[in-house]
Design a protein around this motif. Structure first.
Motif, PDB file in Angstrom:
ATOM      1  N   PRO A   1      54.350  37.181  44.501  1.00  0.00           N
ATOM      2  CA  PRO A   1      55.246  36.023  44.545  1.00  0.00           C
ATOM      3  C   PRO A   1      55.338  35.275  43.215  1.00  0.00           C
ATOM      4  O   PRO A   1      56.340  34.619  42.942  1.00  0.00           O
ATOM      5  N   ALA A   2      54.304  35.357  42.373  1.00  0.00           N
ATOM      6  CA  ALA A   2      54.283  34.583  41.131  1.00  0.00           C
ATOM      7  C   ALA A   2      54.764  35.366  39.921  1.00  0.00           C
ATOM      8  O   ALA A   2      55.356  34.798  39.004  1.00  0.00           O
ATOM      9  N   ALA A   3      54.502  36.683  39.882  1.00  0.00           N
ATOM     10  CA  ALA A   3      54.882  37.493  38.720  1.00  0.00           C
ATOM     11  C   ALA A   3      54.791  38.967  39.080  1.00  0.00           C
ATOM     12  O   ALA A   3      54.129  39.348  40.050  1.00  0.00           O
ATOM     13  N   THR A   4      55.449  39.779  38.278  1.00  0.00           N
ATOM     14  CA  THR A   4      55.365  41.235  38.427  1.00  0.00           C
ATOM     15  C   THR A   4      54.373  41.770  37.407  1.00  0.00           C
ATOM     16  O   THR A   4      54.466  41.459  36.220  1.00  0.00           O
ATOM     17  N   ILE A   5      53.421  42.591  37.878  1.00  0.00           N
ATOM     18  CA  ILE A   5      52.381  43.126  37.016  1.00  0.00           C
ATOM     19  C   ILE A   5      52.785  44.520  36.539  1.00  0.00           C
ATOM     20  O   ILE A   5      53.128  45.384  37.338  1.00  0.00           O
ATOM     21  N   GLY A   6      52.735  44.721  35.236  1.00  0.00           N
ATOM     22  CA  GLY A   6      52.916  46.034  34.650  1.00  0.00           C
ATOM     23  C   GLY A   6      51.652  46.418  33.908  1.00  0.00           C
ATOM     24  O   GLY A   6      50.775  45.583  33.690  1.00  0.00           O
ATOM     25  N   ILE A   7      51.549  47.665  33.491  1.00  0.00           N
ATOM     26  CA  ILE A   7      50.295  48.122  32.869  1.00  0.00           C
ATOM     27  C   ILE A   7      50.529  48.870  31.573  1.00  0.00           C
ATOM     28  O   ILE A   7      51.630  49.297  31.274  1.00  0.00           O
ATOM     29  N   ARG A   8      49.442  49.026  30.857  1.00  0.00           N
ATOM     30  CA  ARG A   8      49.390  49.873  29.677  1.00  0.00           C
ATOM     31  C   ARG A   8      48.148  50.751  29.774  1.00  0.00           C
ATOM     32  O   ARG A   8      47.406  50.901  28.820  1.00  0.00           O
ATOM     33  N   GLY A   9      47.884  51.295  30.959  1.00  0.00           N
ATOM     34  CA  GLY A   9      46.734  52.144  31.193  1.00  0.00           C
ATOM     35  C   GLY A   9      45.466  51.325  31.219  1.00  0.00           C
ATOM     36  O   GLY A   9      44.919  51.002  30.170  1.00  0.00           O
ATOM     37  N   THR A  10      44.970  50.926  32.398  1.00  0.00           N
ATOM     38  CA  THR A  10      43.955  49.884  32.410  1.00  0.00           C
ATOM     39  C   THR A  10      43.178  49.782  33.706  1.00  0.00           C
ATOM     40  O   THR A  10      43.437  50.477  34.676  1.00  0.00           O
ATOM     41  N   GLU A  11      42.226  48.862  33.697  1.00  0.00           N
ATOM     42  CA  GLU A  11      41.471  48.470  34.883  1.00  0.00           C
ATOM     43  C   GLU A  11      41.558  46.949  34.993  1.00  0.00           C
ATOM     44  O   GLU A  11      41.231  46.233  34.040  1.00  0.00           O
ATOM     45  N   TYR A  12      42.030  46.473  36.129  1.00  0.00           N
ATOM     46  CA  TYR A  12      42.197  45.029  36.259  1.00  0.00           C
ATOM     47  C   TYR A  12      42.015  44.583  37.702  1.00  0.00           C
ATOM     48  O   TYR A  12      41.977  45.386  38.629  1.00  0.00           O
ATOM     49  N   ILE A  13      41.912  43.273  37.874  1.00  0.00           N
ATOM     50  CA  ILE A  13      41.770  42.643  39.189  1.00  0.00           C
ATOM     51  C   ILE A  13      42.919  41.663  39.366  1.00  0.00           C
ATOM     52  O   ILE A  13      43.285  40.954  38.426  1.00  0.00           O
ATOM     53  N   ALA A  14      43.505  41.623  40.551  1.00  0.00           N
ATOM     54  CA  ALA A  14      44.570  40.669  40.862  1.00  0.00           C
ATOM     55  C   ALA A  14      44.285  40.023  42.211  1.00  0.00           C
ATOM     56  O   ALA A  14      43.811  40.685  43.134  1.00  0.00           O
ATOM     57  N   ARG A  15      44.577  38.720  42.286  1.00  0.00           N
ATOM     58  CA  ARG A  15      44.298  37.987  43.526  1.00  0.00           C
ATOM     59  C   ARG A  15      45.331  36.875  43.691  1.00  0.00           C
ATOM     60  O   ARG A  15      45.679  36.185  42.725  1.00  0.00           O
ATOM     61  N   LEU A  16      45.819  36.699  44.923  1.00  0.00           N
ATOM     62  CA  LEU A  16      46.722  35.603  45.239  1.00  0.00           C
ATOM     63  C   LEU A  16      45.931  34.465  45.877  1.00  0.00           C
ATOM     64  O   LEU A  16      45.271  34.646  46.902  1.00  0.00           O
ATOM     65  N   ASP A  17      45.969  33.296  45.250  1.00  0.00           N
ATOM     66  CA  ASP A  17      45.294  32.107  45.768  1.00  0.00           C
ATOM     67  C   ASP A  17      45.981  30.897  45.150  1.00  0.00           C
ATOM     68  O   ASP A  17      45.624  30.454  44.065  1.00  0.00           O
ATOM     69  N   ASN A  18      47.003  30.367  45.831  1.00  0.00           N
ATOM     70  CA  ASN A  18      47.840  29.307  45.270  1.00  0.00           C
ATOM     71  C   ASN A  18      48.392  29.726  43.910  1.00  0.00           C
ATOM     72  O   ASN A  18      48.361  28.965  42.949  1.00  0.00           O
ATOM     73  N   GLY A  19      48.886  30.928  43.832  1.00  0.00           N
ATOM     74  CA  GLY A  19      49.363  31.512  42.592  1.00  0.00           C
ATOM     75  C   GLY A  19      48.672  32.840  42.357  1.00  0.00           C
ATOM     76  O   GLY A  19      47.887  33.307  43.180  1.00  0.00           O
ATOM     77  N   LEU A  20      48.961  33.457  41.217  1.00  0.00           N
ATOM     78  CA  LEU A  20      48.408  34.769  40.884  1.00  0.00           C
ATOM     79  C   LEU A  20      47.292  34.628  39.853  1.00  0.00           C
ATOM     80  O   LEU A  20      47.489  34.039  38.782  1.00  0.00           O
ATOM     81  N   HIS A  21      46.128  35.194  40.169  1.00  0.00           N
ATOM     82  CA  HIS A  21      44.999  35.242  39.242  1.00  0.00           C
ATOM     83  C   HIS A  21      44.787  36.708  38.845  1.00  0.00           C
ATOM     84  O   HIS A  21      44.697  37.576  39.712  1.00  0.00           O
ATOM     85  N   VAL A  22      44.687  36.986  37.554  1.00  0.00           N
ATOM     86  CA  VAL A  22      44.421  38.349  37.095  1.00  0.00           C
ATOM     87  C   VAL A  22      43.283  38.325  36.086  1.00  0.00           C
ATOM     88  O   VAL A  22      43.069  37.334  35.381  1.00  0.00           O
ATOM     89  N   GLN A  23      42.559  39.438  36.029  1.00  0.00           N
ATOM     90  CA  GLN A  23      41.489  39.611  35.050  1.00  0.00           C
ATOM     91  C   GLN A  23      41.514  41.059  34.573  1.00  0.00           C
ATOM     92  O   GLN A  23      41.504  41.980  35.380  1.00  0.00           O
ATOM     93  N   VAL A  24      41.573  41.256  33.261  1.00  0.00           N
ATOM     94  CA  VAL A  24      41.661  42.599  32.688  1.00  0.00           C
ATOM     95  C   VAL A  24      40.298  43.004  32.141  1.00  0.00           C
ATOM     96  O   VAL A  24      39.734  42.322  31.286  1.00  0.00           O
ATOM     97  N   GLU A  25      39.783  44.113  32.646  1.00  0.00           N
ATOM     98  CA  GLU A  25      38.483  44.605  32.208  1.00  0.00           C
ATOM     99  C   GLU A  25      38.612  45.678  31.143  1.00  0.00           C
ATOM    100  O   GLU A  25      37.764  45.806  30.267  1.00  0.00           O
TER     101      GLU A  25
END
Length: 250
Positions: A137-161
């Motif tokens: 709902p907040a944004a569209t996630i695209g990648i460049r070959g990766t490992e990441y975490i995404a979570r919806l909680d009053n908006g979008l939270h992401v973390q790239v490892e």
């Protein structure tokens, strides 16, 4: 005791091997396969039918994977990507096609409707970045070959490892690099960034604007539609454009 432990280890290894064999067979006829579950989890098909998400179960295009309270679900897709859904999550496979090689028909389009996940992306993102995206709902996630975490909680939270992702919404397109965490409040908001410890950091993913000009840092794209606005692109693969033209990028 040592003999008993060796037996347990052998049994666990045999079960894992059998599970992976089952998964590979299921892959032949479906985009993905359930690898493991913990707690309540199910698969909701596009026609409204519901089936249990148990190890070896096929995951098809149009399915919505649902986890309940304290439930987790681990899915492997045919391009070798892995998705681990957190508790209370709804994750839909909108479109999926992968023939085992790069072609125009390959795609992996998903939607995070609720909750969160952790993923290691596969061959789709390596062949062509545009073949992978996750809508939220907040944004569209695209990648460049990766490992990441995404979570919806009053908006979008992401973390790239590892690697890098892009976030695109009505505010623009922004990058989140390895060692960064970002929060997007809604579809009209720019991300807020947090650097994680001393982890490596790529493009800053920030955008700075003033009345006289626009400067972009990180792997970010901006379109400046105002007349006589100067646009400066800083960083790898950046583009900045206005009515006069576009600069930057590759």
């Amino acid at each position: 005791m040592t003999q008993y432990k060796a037996y347990i280890d052998f049994f666990a290894s045999a079960c894992f091997a059998a599970l992976m064999l089952l998964a590979s067979v299921a892959h032949a006829g479906s985009p993905g396969t359930v690898i493991s579950t913990s707690g309540p989890a199910s698969l909701l098909a596009a026609d409204g039918s519901v089936r249990m998400a148990k190890p070896g179960a096929p995951v098809n295009a149009g399915d919505t994977a649902v986890t309940g309270e304290q439930g987790q679900l681990h899915i492997r897709f045919s391009d070798d990507s892995m998705v681990q859904l957190h508790a209370k999550t709804q994750f839909r496979i909108d479109q999926y096609a992968f023939s085992g090689k790069a072609d125009d028909d390959s795609k992996g389009f998903f939607s995070l409707l609720k909750g969160g996940f952790r993923t290691v992306t596969g061959l789709l993102g390596k062949y062509n970045r545009s073949t992978y995206r996750v809508n939220t709902p907040a944004a569209t996630i695209g990648i460049r070959g990766t490992e990441y975490i995404a979570r919806l909680d009053n908006g979008l939270h992401v973390q790239v490892e590892h690697g890098e992702i892009s976030l695109a919404n009505r505010a623009g397109s922004f990058s989140v690099s390895e060692g960064q965490r970002a929060y997007v409040a809604n579809s009209k908001s720019v991300p807020k960034y947090v650097k994680l410890g001393n982890a490596a950091q790529g493009g800053s993913g920030r955008s700075n604007a003033s009345a006289s000009g626009t400067q972009i840092q990180g792997n970010t794209q901006i379109n400046a539609n105002a007349v006589n606005v100067n646009a400066i692109a800083v960083g790898q693969e950046n583009t900045a454009g206005n009515k006069i033209g576009a600069i930057g990028g590759k």
